[in-house]
Design a protein around this motif. Structure first.
Motif, PDB file in Angstrom:
ATOM      1  N   CYS A  84     -11.895   5.547  14.465  1.00  0.00           N
ATOM      2  CA  CYS A  84     -12.962   5.366  13.950  1.00  0.00           C
ATOM      3  C   CYS A  84     -12.832   3.873  12.975  1.00  0.00           C
ATOM      4  CB  CYS A  84     -13.824   6.365  13.038  1.00  0.00           C
ATOM      5  SG  CYS A  84     -14.449   7.541  14.262  1.00  0.00           S
ATOM      6  N   ALA A  85     -11.626   4.018  12.008  1.00  0.00           N
ATOM      7  CA  ALA A  85     -11.768   3.131  10.962  1.00  0.00           C
ATOM      8  C   ALA A  85     -11.156   1.619  11.839  1.00  0.00           C
ATOM      9  CB  ALA A  85     -10.319   3.285  10.255  1.00  0.00           C
ATOM     10  N   PHE A  86     -10.375   1.659  13.012  1.00  0.00           N
ATOM     11  CA  PHE A  86     -10.113   0.607  13.822  1.00  0.00           C
ATOM     12  C   PHE A  86     -11.297   0.078  14.484  1.00  0.00           C
ATOM     13  CE2 PHE A  86      -9.234  -1.629  17.771  1.00  0.00           C
ATOM     14  CZ  PHE A  86      -7.890  -2.139  17.577  1.00  0.00           C
ATOM     15  N   LEU A  87     -12.326   0.891  15.131  1.00  0.00           N
ATOM     16  CA  LEU A  87     -13.439   0.405  15.499  1.00  0.00           C
ATOM     17  C   LEU A  87     -14.469  -0.202  14.571  1.00  0.00           C
ATOM     18  CD1 LEU A  87     -15.456   0.478  18.094  1.00  0.00           C
ATOM     19  CD2 LEU A  87     -16.347   2.617  17.214  1.00  0.00           C
ATOM     20  N   GLY A 137     -14.308  15.606  11.334  1.00  0.00           N
ATOM     21  CA  GLY A 137     -14.981  14.817  12.312  1.00  0.00           C
ATOM     22  C   GLY A 137     -16.015  14.080  11.725  1.00  0.00           C
ATOM     23  N   VAL A 138     -16.731  14.594  10.982  1.00  0.00           N
ATOM     24  CA  VAL A 138     -17.813  13.983   9.982  1.00  0.00           C
ATOM     25  C   VAL A 138     -17.091  12.881   9.172  1.00  0.00           C
ATOM     26  CG1 VAL A 138     -19.506  14.476   8.289  1.00  0.00           C
ATOM     27  CG2 VAL A 138     -19.249  16.044  10.042  1.00  0.00           C
ATOM     28  N   PHE A 139     -16.200  13.015   8.621  1.00  0.00           N
ATOM     29  CA  PHE A 139     -15.441  12.296   7.623  1.00  0.00           C
ATOM     30  C   PHE A 139     -15.075  11.001   8.598  1.00  0.00           C
ATOM     31  CE2 PHE A 139     -11.704  10.106   6.087  1.00  0.00           C
ATOM     32  CZ  PHE A 139     -11.915  10.025   4.586  1.00  0.00           C
ATOM     33  N   ALA A 140     -14.601  11.062   9.747  1.00  0.00           N
ATOM     34  CA  ALA A 140     -13.973   9.941  10.667  1.00  0.00           C
ATOM     35  C   ALA A 140     -15.268   9.275  11.050  1.00  0.00           C
ATOM     36  CB  ALA A 140     -13.526  10.565  11.739  1.00  0.00           C
ATOM     37  N   GLY A 146     -17.378   3.620   8.320  1.00  0.00           N
ATOM     38  CA  GLY A 146     -18.064   2.820   7.226  1.00  0.00           C
ATOM     39  C   GLY A 146     -17.194   1.832   6.588  1.00  0.00           C
ATOM     40  N   VAL A 147     -15.942   2.516   5.833  1.00  0.00           N
ATOM     41  CA  VAL A 147     -14.761   1.644   5.090  1.00  0.00           C
ATOM     42  C   VAL A 147     -14.184   0.546   6.034  1.00  0.00           C
ATOM     43  CG1 VAL A 147     -13.041   1.662   3.621  1.00  0.00           C
ATOM     44  CG2 VAL A 147     -14.694   3.299   3.240  1.00  0.00           C
ATOM     45  N   GLY A 148     -14.050   0.929   7.438  1.00  0.00           N
ATOM     46  CA  GLY A 148     -13.253   0.278   8.326  1.00  0.00           C
ATOM     47  C   GLY A 148     -14.088  -0.886   8.575  1.00  0.00           C
ATOM     48  N   PHE A 149     -15.480  -0.854   8.654  1.00  0.00           N
ATOM     49  CA  PHE A 149     -16.579  -1.627   9.085  1.00  0.00           C
ATOM     50  C   PHE A 149     -16.360  -2.846   7.931  1.00  0.00           C
ATOM     51  CE2 PHE A 149     -20.648  -3.734   8.587  1.00  0.00           C
ATOM     52  CZ  PHE A 149     -20.843  -4.392   9.774  1.00  0.00           C
ATOM     53  N   TYR A 150     -16.104  -2.369   6.502  1.00  0.00           N
ATOM     54  CA  TYR A 150     -16.454  -3.130   5.562  1.00  0.00           C
ATOM     55  C   TYR A 150     -15.217  -3.781   5.468  1.00  0.00           C
ATOM     56  CZ  TYR A 150     -15.263  -4.311   0.663  1.00  0.00           C
ATOM     57  OH  TYR A 150     -14.689  -5.137  -0.464  1.00  0.00           O
ATOM     58  N   GLY A 155     -13.783  -6.941   2.855  1.00  0.00           N
ATOM     59  CA  GLY A 155     -12.354  -6.675   2.659  1.00  0.00           C
ATOM     60  C   GLY A 155     -11.734  -6.210   1.436  1.00  0.00           C
ATOM     61  N   PRO A 156     -12.115  -7.006   0.301  1.00  0.00           N
ATOM     62  CA  PRO A 156     -11.593  -6.660  -1.182  1.00  0.00           C
ATOM     63  C   PRO A 156     -11.722  -5.157  -1.438  1.00  0.00           C
ATOM     64  CG  PRO A 156     -12.525  -8.689  -1.103  1.00  0.00           C
ATOM     65  CD  PRO A 156     -13.033  -8.104   0.181  1.00  0.00           C
ATOM     66  N   GLY A 157     -10.634  -4.635  -1.893  1.00  0.00           N
ATOM     67  CA  GLY A 157     -10.682  -3.128  -2.261  1.00  0.00           C
ATOM     68  C   GLY A 157     -10.748  -1.915  -1.208  1.00  0.00           C
ATOM     69  N   THR A 158     -10.418  -2.320   0.011  1.00  0.00           N
ATOM     70  CA  THR A 158     -10.501  -1.305   0.892  1.00  0.00           C
ATOM     71  C   THR A 158      -9.718   0.029   0.581  1.00  0.00           C
ATOM     72  OG1 THR A 158     -10.921  -3.068   2.762  1.00  0.00           O
ATOM     73  CG2 THR A 158     -10.093  -0.939   3.608  1.00  0.00           C
ATOM     74  N   GLY A 159      -8.441  -0.380   0.353  1.00  0.00           N
ATOM     75  CA  GLY A 159      -7.423   0.867  -0.115  1.00  0.00           C
ATOM     76  C   GLY A 159      -8.120   1.735  -1.044  1.00  0.00           C
ATOM     77  N   SER A 160      -8.777   1.104  -1.994  1.00  0.00           N
ATOM     78  CA  SER A 160      -9.442   1.842  -3.071  1.00  0.00           C
ATOM     79  C   SER A 160     -10.635   2.778  -2.777  1.00  0.00           C
ATOM     80  CB  SER A 160     -10.063   1.176  -4.206  1.00  0.00           C
ATOM     81  OG  SER A 160      -8.927   0.290  -4.836  1.00  0.00           O
ATOM     82  N   PHE A 161     -11.347   2.064  -1.702  1.00  0.00           N
ATOM     83  CA  PHE A 161     -12.441   2.782  -1.188  1.00  0.00           C
ATOM     84  C   PHE A 161     -11.905   4.056  -0.194  1.00  0.00           C
ATOM     85  CE2 PHE A 161     -15.099  -1.363  -1.557  1.00  0.00           C
ATOM     86  CZ  PHE A 161     -15.709  -0.660  -2.333  1.00  0.00           C
ATOM     87  N   PHE A 162     -10.750   3.838   0.574  1.00  0.00           N
ATOM     88  CA  PHE A 162     -10.233   4.821   1.237  1.00  0.00           C
ATOM     89  C   PHE A 162      -9.813   6.138   0.467  1.00  0.00           C
ATOM     90  CE2 PHE A 162      -9.689   2.080   5.376  1.00  0.00           C
ATOM     91  CZ  PHE A 162     -10.529   2.563   6.072  1.00  0.00           C
ATOM     92  N   ALA A 163      -9.090   5.662  -0.587  1.00  0.00           N
ATOM     93  CA  ALA A 163      -8.725   6.634  -1.449  1.00  0.00           C
ATOM     94  C   ALA A 163      -9.785   7.344  -2.172  1.00  0.00           C
ATOM     95  CB  ALA A 163      -7.711   5.946  -2.618  1.00  0.00           C
ATOM     96  N   LEU A 164     -10.823   6.752  -2.635  1.00  0.00           N
ATOM     97  CA  LEU A 164     -11.851   7.706  -3.208  1.00  0.00           C
ATOM     98  C   LEU A 164     -12.414   8.304  -2.170  1.00  0.00           C
ATOM     99  CD1 LEU A 164     -13.687   7.878  -5.516  1.00  0.00           C
ATOM    100  CD2 LEU A 164     -15.125   5.886  -4.467  1.00  0.00           C
ATOM    101  N   ALA A 165     -12.596   7.955  -0.872  1.00  0.00           N
ATOM    102  CA  ALA A 165     -13.153   8.991   0.062  1.00  0.00           C
ATOM    103  C   ALA A 165     -12.506   9.998   0.432  1.00  0.00           C
ATOM    104  CB  ALA A 165     -13.340   8.119   1.370  1.00  0.00           C
ATOM    105  N   PHE A 166     -10.945   9.910   0.422  1.00  0.00           N
ATOM    106  CA  PHE A 166     -10.199  11.083   0.745  1.00  0.00           C
ATOM    107  C   PHE A 166     -10.475  12.261  -0.536  1.00  0.00           C
ATOM    108  CE2 PHE A 166      -7.811   8.397   4.008  1.00  0.00           C
ATOM    109  CZ  PHE A 166      -8.068   9.524   5.106  1.00  0.00           C
ATOM    110  N   VAL A 167     -10.157  11.267  -1.610  1.00  0.00           N
ATOM    111  CA  VAL A 167     -10.227  12.477  -2.755  1.00  0.00           C
ATOM    112  C   VAL A 167     -11.676  13.254  -2.886  1.00  0.00           C
ATOM    113  CG1 VAL A 167     -10.298  12.339  -5.303  1.00  0.00           C
ATOM    114  CG2 VAL A 167      -8.702  11.189  -4.461  1.00  0.00           C
TER     115      VAL A 167
END
Length: 260
Positions: A84-87, A137-140, A146-150, A155-167
């Motif tokens: 989903c992130a790739f897409l 599944g819902v997370f994906a 969503g973060v993948g699309f962003y 682009g800027p801050g993608t890693g932080s957005f992913f980390a926040l989502a996982f936490v």
């Protein structure tokens, strides 16, 4: 585009990539260093973005590989999120040319600053996993897509957005969230790189040189994530979030001449 890769320039950019890879593996935001450095070297803004994606793939790949080997990530559990992130990144990269990003440019510094404040003040962040809010599944199909699309779109801050989502949504501890965020970020980097390459926006020799530096820095940073955990991740996330916010706000007022 006039560009000559001298030995001195190669060494400087290699060193910048190494430091950026180290920071990226822990907190994200390495693009704060690499994109300005690429433009300083003489690349156009689009070539700098495309080449940056190539070298960033090296950092995110080797950091991801280290986390998988150390058992922080189960690939089977996040394969849907990776897809989903790739897409999302592929769609974002295609659509960025069709959509006005003015509103996003205005809001983004404040969103990233909010992430930094969350990591700074939240008492819930620790090394321990907590209650999961969303199913995998819902997370994906929400956070990862969503973060993948962003990432493909801006682009800027993608890693932080992913980390926040996982936490906050997957209930992961901070080190585990950082590891999973890096894998998803690798997926989005690959997707964006493909479309930049198709558009002829990648300087391959320079990108591969910096990829080597990213690989070294990312491996070193990944080790600190496992050994130091929250002690080093939280302050670096806060620092990088503040730095990205200042950079993005400054770019809106043309205060930094080297910004794309």
């Amino acid at each position: 585009m006039l560009f000559e890769l001298t030995l001195q320039l190669a060494l400087i950019l290699f060193a910048v990539a190494l430091v950026a890879g180290f920071i990226d593996a822990i907190a994200g935001g390495g693009g704060l260093l690499t994109i300005p450095a690429l433009m300083w070297a003489g690349l156009t803004p689009t070539a700098a973005l495309g080449t940056n994606k190539l070298q960033a793939c090296g950092g995110s790949f080797f950091a991801s590989l280290y986390f998988v080997r150390k058992g922080l990530v189960d690939l089977k559990q996040i394969k849907l999120a990776l897809s989903c992130a790739f897409l999302g990144a592929a769609l974002g990269t295609v659509l960025v040319q069709l959509i006005d990003v003015k509103v996003l440019e205005f809001l983004l510094p404040f969103l990233i600053l909010a992430i930094g404040c969350y990591f700074l003040f939240s008492k819930k962040i620790s090394e321990e996993d907590r209650h999961r809010v969303l199913t995998p599944g819902v997370f994906a199909f929400t956070a990862a897509l969503g973060v993948g699309f962003y990432d493909g779109f801006f682009g800027p801050g993608t890693g932080s957005f992913f980390a926040l989502a996982f936490v906050s949504l997957a209930g992961f501890g901070l080190a585990k969230a950082t590891a999973h965020a890096k894998l998803l970020n690798f997926s989005t980097n690959i997707a964006s790189l493909v479309f930049f390459a198709l558009g002829g926006k990648v300087v391959w020799l320079l990108g591969l040189l910096m990829l080597a530096g990213q690989a070294i820095g990312a491996t070193l940073g990944s080790r600190l994530v496992i050994t130091k955990g929250t002690k080093i991740i939280k302050p670096l996330v806060v620092i990088m979030s503040l730095s990205m916010s200042v950079k993005l706000l400054s770019s809106q007022y043309d205060l930094w001449f080297w910004l794309p």
